[in-house]
Design a protein around this motif. Structure first.
Motif, mmCIF file in Angstrom:
data_model
loop_
_atom_site.group_PDB
_atom_site.id
_atom_site.type_symbol
_atom_site.label_atom_id
_atom_site.label_comp_id
_atom_site.label_asym_id
_atom_site.label_seq_id
_atom_site.Cartn_x
_atom_site.Cartn_y
_atom_site.Cartn_z
ATOM 1 N N VAL A 744 0.784 -1.231 -0.162
ATOM 2 C CA VAL A 744 -0.047 0.038 -0.020
ATOM 3 C C VAL A 744 0.795 1.386 -0.165
ATOM 4 N N ASP A 745 1.955 1.399 0.527
ATOM 5 C CA ASP A 745 2.928 2.442 0.867
ATOM 6 C C ASP A 745 3.449 2.699 -0.231
ATOM 7 N N GLU A 752 -0.462 13.728 0.728
ATOM 8 C CA GLU A 752 -1.691 14.003 1.017
ATOM 9 C C GLU A 752 -2.182 12.959 2.302
ATOM 10 N N ASN A 753 -1.393 12.347 2.857
ATOM 11 C CA ASN A 753 -1.453 11.519 4.002
ATOM 12 C C ASN A 753 -2.736 10.316 3.810
ATOM 13 N N LEU A 754 -2.604 10.041 2.647
ATOM 14 C CA LEU A 754 -3.417 8.838 2.205
ATOM 15 C C LEU A 754 -3.247 7.626 3.050
ATOM 16 N N VAL A 758 -6.063 5.092 4.637
ATOM 17 C CA VAL A 758 -6.147 3.676 3.998
ATOM 18 C C VAL A 758 -5.995 2.572 4.958
ATOM 19 N N TRP A 759 -4.918 2.744 5.613
ATOM 20 C CA TRP A 759 -4.554 1.993 6.974
ATOM 21 C C TRP A 759 -5.522 1.473 8.006
ATOM 22 N N HIS A 760 -6.122 2.808 8.149
ATOM 23 C CA HIS A 760 -7.037 3.011 9.203
ATOM 24 C C HIS A 760 -8.424 2.047 8.745
ATOM 25 N N SER A 761 -8.617 2.513 7.432
ATOM 26 C CA SER A 761 -9.968 1.892 6.879
ATOM 27 C C SER A 761 -9.650 0.185 6.916
ATOM 28 N N MET A 762 -8.583 -0.279 6.492
ATOM 29 C CA MET A 762 -8.020 -1.626 6.267
ATOM 30 C C MET A 762 -8.320 -2.268 7.655
ATOM 31 N N GLN A 763 -7.826 -1.542 8.699
ATOM 32 C CA GLN A 763 -7.987 -2.095 10.104
ATOM 33 C C GLN A 763 -9.276 -2.069 10.570
#
Length: 806
Positions: A744-745, A752-754, A758-763
């Motif tokens: 992902v990285d 943009e601190n995406l 995204v990592w939080h949504s995946m969690q």
């Protein structure tokens, strides 16, 4: 009113032998005034009928017409409304009540009085008079007259006549001479009697005084009688002469009548003879054409067609009653029957020979077509036979048995011809698809996702056997695809297979359509449709590929006959197609993707032309087989995914079949682009994506298995659950998440601190799935004590430590 009464008597009642006794001008009560007349009448003939007649003026107003009539015996009641006051209204009760308004009370009273008289005189059943003045009824029957009325004197109503002016004056003068004429009627009558006797005596004396004149008168009378006798004698002689003339004239008249009858009969007989001659006479040219006409030349065929039509007209003429008993008619009918039978035999034998000769010519060009993977065209045969289409229609209408026998002969012969052509055609198609020429030498290799089938020196049947020992398994697997590079997929070979299969279908379609069109035209099976019935329709989104729908389609027994003939002639097509599909599926199961798209398109096209045609039905049946192969291919991939074994020594990463699914999707998307069967591919995607353990559990529950009974199924028992959980320990999960974070990285921008989002949504998604699977375990495996080897808290720590480490 007198003039009207006279006009009505003259114009309406006299022609009907009726006398008008009373009349009243009325209109209906309570409505707009439309005047008419009610008339009381009696017939002049016995038995006397008494009626009440309604008369009104015509629309032009020039004449009167009779509108309605009632029998007086049907009258039950007369209601004058008021017996004390003058009232022009009154009711007559027949089968219903009629309410009237007279133009004057006097007319009403006069009419009711006449009705009362007629009732008293002619009717046994008396009419009830309501609200009628007693004086009116008493005045209607003067003293001494009632007995006359009751006695049945028909002219009683007309006995009274008024005195004219002269008679009134003479009576008044005579009464004026005698002063006691009024006071003493008996003395006055006696005086009149004496005077009458005096006058009688004077008359007698006058007669006696004129005796001489009387004698002279008597002589004259005698002379007149003698002359009358003389005249009567002459008249008798004349009458006798006229009687003989009359008899002669009667004989002449009778002779003329007989002559007219004879002329009429002769005219009718001539018409009948002309009718029979015109409609039951067949020319010598037509008879010769039927007996010996050349059925091989266009000119001879045309002459036979004209002769057969003329023969049908003669045989089908509508004879009048009695014609069939004439000897000449019977002879003609016998001649027509013999001509019909003779020509039917000649036509049947000739067409049988045409079938044989045309077939031999057709077979000579068979070898060159099969080598080129094309089917022979039968248009020359069809063109030659269509010249006899009208004769076939005549045979169908006149000799049904010979017509049906000829159709069976054609079907039997063409079945053998097409069977040879189709068998050789599919043999070449199988060799080309398998990559082997007919001489057994390798021509090309067909490389599938499951491996390569290279050329061999064996025959086609030996190739099918040896193909099981090829470099890879015959069933393509997503796991194998995952281990292969893109270069291993021979796109050229797949494209070649696609073209060959398309060529096979493209050759079959015009062949079937041309033959069906020829059968319909040649055997005259194109009639108007009758009732609707069930047909098979193709549904591009159905799992079963073909579904039955009840719809209104034009169908009738003759179209059923076309389908039966087509099924017989091309009975080998469906078998050969299924055999070819089985071979191709054995070579490479992924070929079912190509075949599903191609076959679906051709079925769709055929059904748009004719949903009930042989081609549509046959291709629809074969499409069912192709769809089953497609489903079997997808089921094989799912089974291999379910049975995958992951070595403990293998590195953490994406499961092999995930990569294989990506390769499968690329291939499938290329094949199903803009295809009618896109829905089948989407459903296959769903089945492949759901092929893990827990999705299988959910599928069983969706199928109706109770959650607490899932653990009793062999594939989903507690032991299998422990194996699945053991494959995913917390350490391996953390490694997988770490690799996922790196990927992902790699693809996200840092500015943009995406990555954090995204990592939080995946969690959140992983936690949701964990809870879902945990709940599924608790419901389907209650009391087993089986849980995940890591907890939600462990997952939160994994996500946090991975984010901090990077």
């Amino acid at each position: 009113m007198t003039a009207i009464k006279h006009a009505l008597q003259r114009d309406i009642f006299t022609p009907n032998d009726e006398r008008l006794l009373s009349i009243v001008n009325v209109c209906k009560a309570g409505k707009k005034k439309k005047n008419c007349f009610l008339c009381a009448t009696v017939t002049t003939e016995r038995p006397v009928q008494v009626k009440v007649v309604k008369v009104k003026k015509t629309d032009k107003g020039d004449f009167y017409k009779r509108q309605m009539a009632w029998e007086l015996r049907d009258l039950t009641e007369v209601d004058a409304k008021d017996a004390n006051k003058e009232n022009p209204e009154f009711d007559l009760h027949f089968e219903k009540v009629y309410r009237w308004v007279a133009s004057s009370t006097a007319e009403k009273n006069s009419f009711i009085s006449c009705i009362w008289k007629l009732n008293q005189r002619y009717l046994r059943k008396k009419v009830e008079f309501v609200n009628v003045s007693p004086q009116l009824l008493e005045e209607s029957v003067p003293s001494g007259e009632s007995q006359s009325v009751a006695g049945g004197d028909e002219d009683a109503l007309d006995d009274y006549q008024e005195l004219n002016a002269r008679e009134e004056q003479d009576i008044e003068s005579m009464m004026a001479v005698c002063e006691y004429a009024i006071s003493n009627a008996e003395a006055f009558a006696e005086k009149l009697s004496r005077e009458l006797q005096v006058l009688d005596g004077a008359n007698i004396q006058s007669i006696m005084a004129s005796e001489k004149q009387v004698n002279i008168l008597m002589q004259l009378l005698d002379q007149a009688l003698a002359e009358v006798d003389n005249i009567e004698g002459k008249l008798l002689s004349y009458e006798e002469m006229l009687q003989s003339v009359k008899e002669q004239m009667d004989q002449i008249s009778q002779s003329n009548h007989l002559i007219q009858i004879s002329n009429t009969n002769n005219g009718k007989l001539l018409d009948e003879i002309q009718f029979l001659v015109n409609y039951m006479d067949l020319s010598k040219g037509h008879i010769k054409a039927l007996q010996e006409g050349d059925l091989s030349s266009p000119k001879g065929i045309e002459a036979c067609i004209n002769a057969s039509e003329a023969l049908s007209q003669c045989m089908n003429v509508a004879l009048k009653p009695g014609h069939d008993k004439l000897m000449a008619v019977k002879q003609q009918q016998h001649l027509f029957s013999e001509l019909r039978d003779t020509f039917a035999r000649r036509l049947t034998n000739h067409l049988n020979n045409v079938f044989v000769h045309q077939g031999h010519d057709q077979s000579s060009t068979l070898s060159q077509h099969t080598a080129e993977l094309t089917l022979p065209k039968h248009s020359p045969l069809h063109r030659d036979l269509l010249r006899y289409a009208k004769l076939m229609e005549w045979l169908k209408n006149t000799q049904r048995e010979k017509y049906e026998g000829l159709s069976r002969t054609y079907v039997d012969y063409m079945t053998r011809l097409y069977e040879r052509e189709i068998k050789d055609f599919f043999e070449v198609a199988k060799i080309k698809m398998a990559g082997t020429s007919k001489d057994g030498k390798g021509k090309f290799g067909l490389h599938g996702s499951s491996g390569k089938l290279t050329g061999s020196t064996s025959s086609l049947n030996k190739l099918a056997v040896s193909s099981s020992n090829s470099r890879r398994s015959q069933s393509s697997s997503l796991l194998d695809m995952g281990n292969m590079s893109a270069s291993d997929l021979d796109v050229a070979d797949r494209t070649r297979f696609d073209k060959i299969f398309e060529q096979v279908l493209s050759e079959l379609e015009p062949l079937c359509l041309a033959e069906q069109d020829f059968i319909s035209k040649f055997f005259k099976l194109q009639q108007n449709p009758t009732l609707a019935q069930v047909s098979i329709r193709y549904n591009p989104d159905s799992d079963l590929c073909v579904s039955e729908h009840t719809q209104t389609v034009n169908t009738h027994p003759e179209k059923d006959m076309v389908r039966m003939m087509m099924n017989k002639i091309f009975q080998s097509i469906e078998t050969e197609l299924n055999s070819l599909i089985a071979l191709v599926d054995k070579i490479d199961s992924f070929n079912s993707l190509y075949m599903l798209v191609k076959m679906s398109h051709h079925v769709w096209t055929a059904q748009n032309v004719d949903p009930a045609s042989y081609l549509s039905t046959t291709l629809g049946n074969v499409l069912v087989t192709v769809k089953r192969n497609f489903d079997k291919c997808i089921s094989g991939q799912i089974r291999q995914m379910e049975e995958v074994k992951i070595s403990k020594k293998s590195k953490v990463g994406i499961l092999p079949f995930v990569t294989g699914f990506e390769e499968f999707a690329k291939l499938a998307e290329a094949i199903f682009r803009n295809a009618e069967r896109r829905g089948d591919l989407d459903k296959a995607y769903i089945k492949l994506i759901r092929a893990h353990f827990f999705e299988g559990v959910e599928a069983r529950v969706a199928q109706g298995v109770r959650e607490e009974e899932v653990s009793y199924q062999l594939a989903f028992n507690k032991q299998e659950l422990r194996k699945v959980i053991k494959e995913y320990p917390g350490k391996e999960v953390k490694k997988g998440l770490d690799n996922l974070y790196k990927k992902v990285d790699k693809h996200l921008c840092e500015e943009e601190n995406l990555l954090q989002v995204v990592w939080h949504s995946m969690q959140d998604e992983f936690i949701r799935q964990y809870k879902h699977f945990e709940g599924l375990i608790n419901r389907c495996y209650p009391g087993s004590g089986i849980t995940m080897e890591f907890t939600i808290q462990d997952m939160l720590e994994y996500f946090s430590s991975i984010a901090q480490s990077h």
